[in-house]
Design a protein around this motif. Structure first.
Motif, PDB file in Angstrom:
ATOM      1  N   ARG A 486     -18.609  26.335  25.733  1.00 32.37           N
ATOM      2  CA  ARG A 486     -18.478  27.432  26.694  1.00 32.37           C
ATOM      3  C   ARG A 486     -19.457  27.212  27.846  1.00 32.37           C
ATOM      4  O   ARG A 486     -20.397  26.420  27.745  1.00 32.37           O
ATOM      5  CB  ARG A 486     -18.744  28.772  26.025  1.00 32.37           C
ATOM      6  CG  ARG A 486     -20.185  28.995  25.572  1.00 32.37           C
ATOM      7  CD  ARG A 486     -20.279  30.201  24.660  1.00 32.37           C
ATOM      8  NE  ARG A 486     -21.661  30.500  24.276  1.00 32.37           N
ATOM      9  CZ  ARG A 486     -22.332  29.870  23.331  1.00 32.37           C
ATOM     10  NH1 ARG A 486     -21.770  28.866  22.677  1.00 32.37           N
ATOM     11  NH2 ARG A 486     -23.572  30.223  23.031  1.00 32.37           N
ATOM     12  N   VAL A 487     -19.260  27.921  28.947  1.00 36.39           N
ATOM     13  CA  VAL A 487     -20.144  27.805  30.104  1.00 36.39           C
ATOM     14  C   VAL A 487     -21.507  28.414  29.776  1.00 36.39           C
ATOM     15  O   VAL A 487     -21.592  29.511  29.218  1.00 36.39           O
ATOM     16  CB  VAL A 487     -19.540  28.530  31.328  1.00 36.39           C
ATOM     17  CG1 VAL A 487     -20.464  28.367  32.534  1.00 36.39           C
ATOM     18  CG2 VAL A 487     -18.145  28.017  31.650  1.00 36.39           C
ATOM     19  N   GLN A 488     -22.565  27.682  30.145  1.00 37.43           N
ATOM     20  CA  GLN A 488     -23.931  28.185  30.074  1.00 37.43           C
ATOM     21  C   GLN A 488     -24.729  27.559  31.221  1.00 37.43           C
ATOM     22  O   GLN A 488     -24.442  26.422  31.633  1.00 37.43           O
ATOM     23  CB  GLN A 488     -24.586  27.845  28.728  1.00 37.43           C
ATOM     24  CG  GLN A 488     -23.984  28.581  27.539  1.00 37.43           C
ATOM     25  CD  GLN A 488     -24.585  28.138  26.212  1.00 37.43           C
ATOM     26  OE1 GLN A 488     -24.109  27.187  25.588  1.00 37.43           O
ATOM     27  NE2 GLN A 488     -25.629  28.825  25.778  1.00 37.43           N
ATOM     28  N   PRO A 489     -25.703  28.265  31.767  1.00 39.36           N
ATOM     29  CA  PRO A 489     -26.477  27.727  32.897  1.00 39.36           C
ATOM     30  C   PRO A 489     -27.136  26.395  32.557  1.00 39.36           C
ATOM     31  O   PRO A 489     -27.754  26.237  31.496  1.00 39.36           O
ATOM     32  CB  PRO A 489     -27.541  28.813  33.141  1.00 39.36           C
ATOM     33  CG  PRO A 489     -26.967  30.062  32.557  1.00 39.36           C
ATOM     34  CD  PRO A 489     -26.139  29.623  31.388  1.00 39.36           C
ATOM     35  N   GLY A 490     -26.988  25.426  33.441  1.00 37.18           N
ATOM     36  CA  GLY A 490     -27.611  24.116  33.260  1.00 37.18           C
ATOM     37  C   GLY A 490     -26.924  23.210  32.258  1.00 37.18           C
ATOM     38  O   GLY A 490     -27.370  22.082  32.041  1.00 37.18           O
ATOM     39  N   LYS A 491     -25.842  23.665  31.679  1.00 36.64           N
ATOM     40  CA  LYS A 491     -25.148  22.914  30.634  1.00 36.64           C
ATOM     41  C   LYS A 491     -24.186  21.895  31.248  1.00 36.64           C
ATOM     42  O   LYS A 491     -23.639  22.106  32.338  1.00 36.64           O
ATOM     43  CB  LYS A 491     -24.382  23.898  29.755  1.00 36.64           C
ATOM     44  CG  LYS A 491     -23.797  23.332  28.474  1.00 36.64           C
ATOM     45  CD  LYS A 491     -23.164  24.472  27.676  1.00 36.64           C
ATOM     46  CE  LYS A 491     -22.639  24.051  26.326  1.00 36.64           C
ATOM     47  NZ  LYS A 491     -22.060  25.209  25.591  1.00 36.64           N
ATOM     48  N   ARG A 492     -23.956  20.798  30.523  1.00 39.92           N
ATOM     49  CA  ARG A 492     -23.014  19.768  30.955  1.00 39.92           C
ATOM     50  C   ARG A 492     -21.702  19.954  30.195  1.00 39.92           C
ATOM     51  O   ARG A 492     -21.713  20.048  28.958  1.00 39.92           O
ATOM     52  CB  ARG A 492     -23.600  18.377  30.697  1.00 39.92           C
ATOM     53  CG  ARG A 492     -24.893  18.175  31.477  1.00 39.92           C
ATOM     54  CD  ARG A 492     -25.615  16.879  31.185  1.00 39.92           C
ATOM     55  NE  ARG A 492     -26.925  16.936  31.811  1.00 39.92           N
ATOM     56  CZ  ARG A 492     -27.466  15.991  32.576  1.00 39.92           C
ATOM     57  NH1 ARG A 492     -26.816  14.863  32.777  1.00 39.92           N
ATOM     58  NH2 ARG A 492     -28.644  16.155  33.129  1.00 39.92           N
ATOM     59  N   PRO A 493     -20.585  20.037  30.889  1.00 42.28           N
ATOM     60  CA  PRO A 493     -19.310  20.251  30.196  1.00 42.28           C
ATOM     61  C   PRO A 493     -18.906  19.049  29.359  1.00 42.28           C
ATOM     62  O   PRO A 493     -19.224  17.907  29.691  1.00 42.28           O
ATOM     63  CB  PRO A 493     -18.316  20.488  31.339  1.00 42.28           C
ATOM     64  CG  PRO A 493     -18.941  19.850  32.535  1.00 42.28           C
ATOM     65  CD  PRO A 493     -20.420  19.949  32.354  1.00 42.28           C
ATOM     66  N   ARG A 494     -18.206  19.340  28.275  1.00 47.61           N
ATOM     67  CA  ARG A 494     -17.677  18.259  27.433  1.00 47.61           C
ATOM     68  C   ARG A 494     -16.736  17.389  28.246  1.00 47.61           C
ATOM     69  O   ARG A 494     -15.988  17.865  29.093  1.00 47.61           O
ATOM     70  CB  ARG A 494     -16.920  18.858  26.240  1.00 47.61           C
ATOM     71  CG  ARG A 494     -16.496  17.842  25.198  1.00 47.61           C
ATOM     72  CD  ARG A 494     -15.542  18.470  24.195  1.00 47.61           C
ATOM     73  NE  ARG A 494     -14.240  18.748  24.797  1.00 47.61           N
ATOM     74  CZ  ARG A 494     -13.300  19.497  24.233  1.00 47.61           C
ATOM     75  NH1 ARG A 494     -13.525  20.067  23.068  1.00 47.61           N
ATOM     76  NH2 ARG A 494     -12.145  19.679  24.845  1.00 47.61           N
ATOM     77  N   SER A 495     -16.773  16.113  27.953  1.00 52.22           N
ATOM     78  CA  SER A 495     -15.943  15.144  28.665  1.00 52.22           C
ATOM     79  C   SER A 495     -15.132  14.320  27.674  1.00 52.22           C
ATOM     80  O   SER A 495     -15.447  14.267  26.487  1.00 52.22           O
ATOM     81  CB  SER A 495     -16.834  14.211  29.490  1.00 52.22           C
ATOM     82  OG  SER A 495     -16.103  13.129  30.029  1.00 52.22           O
ATOM     83  N   SER A 496     -14.082  13.663  28.188  1.00 54.87           N
ATOM     84  CA  SER A 496     -13.322  12.691  27.397  1.00 54.87           C
ATOM     85  C   SER A 496     -13.576  11.267  27.852  1.00 54.87           C
ATOM     86  O   SER A 496     -12.976  10.332  27.321  1.00 54.87           O
ATOM     87  CB  SER A 496     -11.825  12.992  27.497  1.00 54.87           C
ATOM     88  OG  SER A 496     -11.533  14.242  26.946  1.00 54.87           O
TER      89      SER A 496
END
Length: 616
Positions: A486-496
């Protein structure tokens, strides 16, 4: 680099030669010497490619002009990292739909002794919340309502990551590496048939005034094939980065232009700030490596760890397959059989169930059983493989759920399926024994459809990513359990993204560098290529050219018009929901080995895209 089948390669060879002639002018700057997932980019044809051979160095990239820039750097004595910087900067110009200054990247680097993982993934702004992609009704926004504008723009990380890698492994001056892209941006490049087609098909890009003035004619039609497209605004930004490093992008007037573009969007503004840009940090992570045995030879396959899901999913698919009878199933008339596709599909469905449940930014989400390698443990993969019915006419599994690799079950909810989009891949082997695999992205084709130009008097600029849409739009499930991604400040989104380096386990020698573009389908494209080369003994070009196939947990997707009707019928008879689509991968690969005791490099590039391999 010698080319096999050069007569079949005349069109792109001509493009590469034209690029070579153009970039020779840069030499003075160099030192001496439907229910299916939406496709990341529209199909633009299929051109057979012959494969390439060489012995000293090679660069594989998604555009001939970019590959040529990398070739010039390698020829001038540069390292693989040096060449990657040059390639990326040219891709920002000639392949703006896929990657660029406004995006992120994952880079695996082998220095002849060890593998390093450089993380340049975008991050969520400090002001972002987990409700970023929920509408006024509390439900997830339609995908393109989230994509287009400033809302989904993450803090770009590719340039800062490349700067970090160059400081450690570069051989040529940083500023030198920007000269090919600067010259091309100033003097112009010919619009390719692929770029023209993508511009013609895009619904949103021309709504941005800066992008419309650059990519389209006054009547709204895209620039014609062969049109000389100049980008003086991008050249100006590249000069700033060449002179002052990543600060030229992440601070000062360019950073202000990025923030203004994001925050001042009239309909869908974002939350990016100057502090977000200045505070971005690239990271070094431990590469995720696993063993893979083919008959009597042991390989070590290294990929990128979370926040990428690519290495875990690829290793799980191959590891589960290795615990079935898939190895007894040879290609039939050059194609995977229905039985092999059944086993592969079931293995991939199991891998994608784990991916949805567990994988997210490791700085925010702990791995199951305390380690990401728990998902690759031999005993765990064996248990997962036993769920597959291997009988020749066995039905497909009705439902697939995540496994439990440790004693404690996760409290996270599985992430619902949602679209993932485009990227570009670079593979390089240099003359010093170094190698890299780098996958780079702005997410959807043309990203957020926002073009930044710090100087309004100059045409062009660079596009911003929409990478935050790789987070789960829904932060929780119906029971209120949080989604790991889920979105959180400073977080990096999951990638493929799945940049991959393969080694001979016995002596540690490089076997292959590979990777692909294609959103979540990257995982399958890379798995196919690895299996084709390692298990079926194909050349990289032959493996890349195999028909594409994939499952993201649901239907079995087959590349349209590439499989016999009997294969499709056999799979449907077993309960697989088969859909045929144009599956537009963007694979590149370089295989390293010896013939008669002498070094040999074999290169391959995807016939579905513009890529080439150049070298000596």
């Amino acid at each position: 680099m010698m080319r096999r089948g050069a007569l079949r390669w005349s069109a792109l060879a001509a493009a590469a030669l034209a690029a070579s002639a153009y970039l020779a002018g840069c030499a003075g700057a160099l030192p001496p010497g439907d229910t299916a997932p939406a496709q990341p980019e529209a199909a633009s044809g299929y051109v057979d490619k012959p494969g390439w051979t060489g012995s000293r160095f090679a660069v594989a990239a998604a555009n001939p002009l970019a590959a040529q820039a990398g070739y010039q750097i390698l020829k001038a004595g540069g390292s693989a990292i040096d060449a990657a910087v040059a390639v990326q900067m040219v891709l920002a110009l000639v392949e703006p739909q896929s990657s660029g200054l406004g995006g992120g990247a994952f880079l695996l680097y082998f220095d002849g002794r060890q593998v390093e993982a450089f993380d340049g993934r975008e991050t969520a702004p400090a002001a972002a919340s987990e409700k970023l992609f929920l509408g006024a009704n509390g439900k997830p926004l339609p995908f393109y309502d989230a994509v287009v504008g400033g809302r989904a723009v993450g803090v770009p990380g590719a340039v800062r990551m490349l700067e970090m890698a160059h400081r450690q492994h570069g051989r040529l001056p940083w500023a030198t590496l920007f000269q090919p892209a600067i010259r091309l941006a100033e003097d112009g490049f010919a619009v390719s048939a692929r770029l023209h087609s993508l511009l013609e098909n895009d619904k949103y890009l021309k709504n941005d005034p800066v992008a419309a003035a650059y990519f389209y004619n006054a009547d709204g039609s895209p620039r014609a094939v062969g049109y000389t497209l100049r980008n003086p605004a991008l050249a100006q930004v590249l000069k700033k980065i060449a002179a002052s490093g990543s600060k030229g992008l992440m601070e000062g007037d360019v950073a202000q232009a990025i923030v203004d573009k994001v925050r001042q969007h009239p309909a869908n503004p974002g939350q990016l700030t100057l502090a977000d840009l200045a505070g971005y940090r690239a990271k070094k992570r431990e590469p995720l490596c696993s063993d893979y045995t083919v008959r009597t030879r042991d390989y070590r396959i290294c990929g990128f760890p979370p926040p990428s899901s690519g290495a875990i999913a690829v290793a799980q698919i191959l590891g589960i397959l290795n615990r079935t009878n898939a190895a007894t199933l040879a290609l039939q008339h050059g194609l995977p059989s229905a039985q092999w596709l059944h086993l592969y599909t079931e293995a991939s469905r199991l891998a994608f169930a784990d991916r949805a449940q567990y994988v997210a930014d490791p700085d925010f989400v702990p791995p199951p059983a305390g380690s990401w390698t728990s998902l690759l443990a031999p005993g765990y993969l064996a248990r997962r493989a036993r769920l597959i019915d291997q009988r020749p006419d066995a039905p497909a599994m009705k439902a697939v759920s995540a496994g439990v690799p440790g004693a404690v079950q996760t409290s996270y909810a599985p992430m619902p399926a949602q679209p993932e989009h485009g990227t570009s891949h670079i593979s390089i082997v240099d003359a010093y024994g170094n190698a890299l695999a780098m996958t780079t992205t702005i997410e959807d084709a043309f990203g957020a459809r926002q073009m930044v130009s710090p100087n309004a008097a100059l045409s062009g600029g660079f596009l911003l990513n929409n990478e935050l849409t790789d987070f789960s739009f829904a932060p929780t499930d119906a029971q209120g359990r949080p989604v790991a991604n889920r979105v959180q400040p400073g977080k990096r989104p999951r990638s493929s993204m799945a940049p991959t380096l393969v080694f001979d386990k016995a002596d540690g020698q490089l076997v292959m560098s590979t990777g692909s573009s294609g959103g979540a389908l990257i995982i399958h494209d890379v798995a196919k290529t690895l299996y084709g080369v390692l298990d079926w003994g194909l050349s990289p070009q032959q493996a890349i050219a195999l028909p594409n196939f994939a499952s993201l947990g649901g239907p079995l997707l087959l590349e349209q018009n590439r499989f016999p009707a009997a294969t499709v019928s056999a799979l449907r008879a077993r309960g697989h929901e088969v859909q045929e689509h144009a599956l537009t991968s963007g694979l590149q690969a370089i295989q390293s080995g010896k013939v008669g005791g002498k070094p040999q490099l074999l290169g391959g590039a995807d016939p579905r895209r513009e890529g080439v391999v150049l070298g000596e």
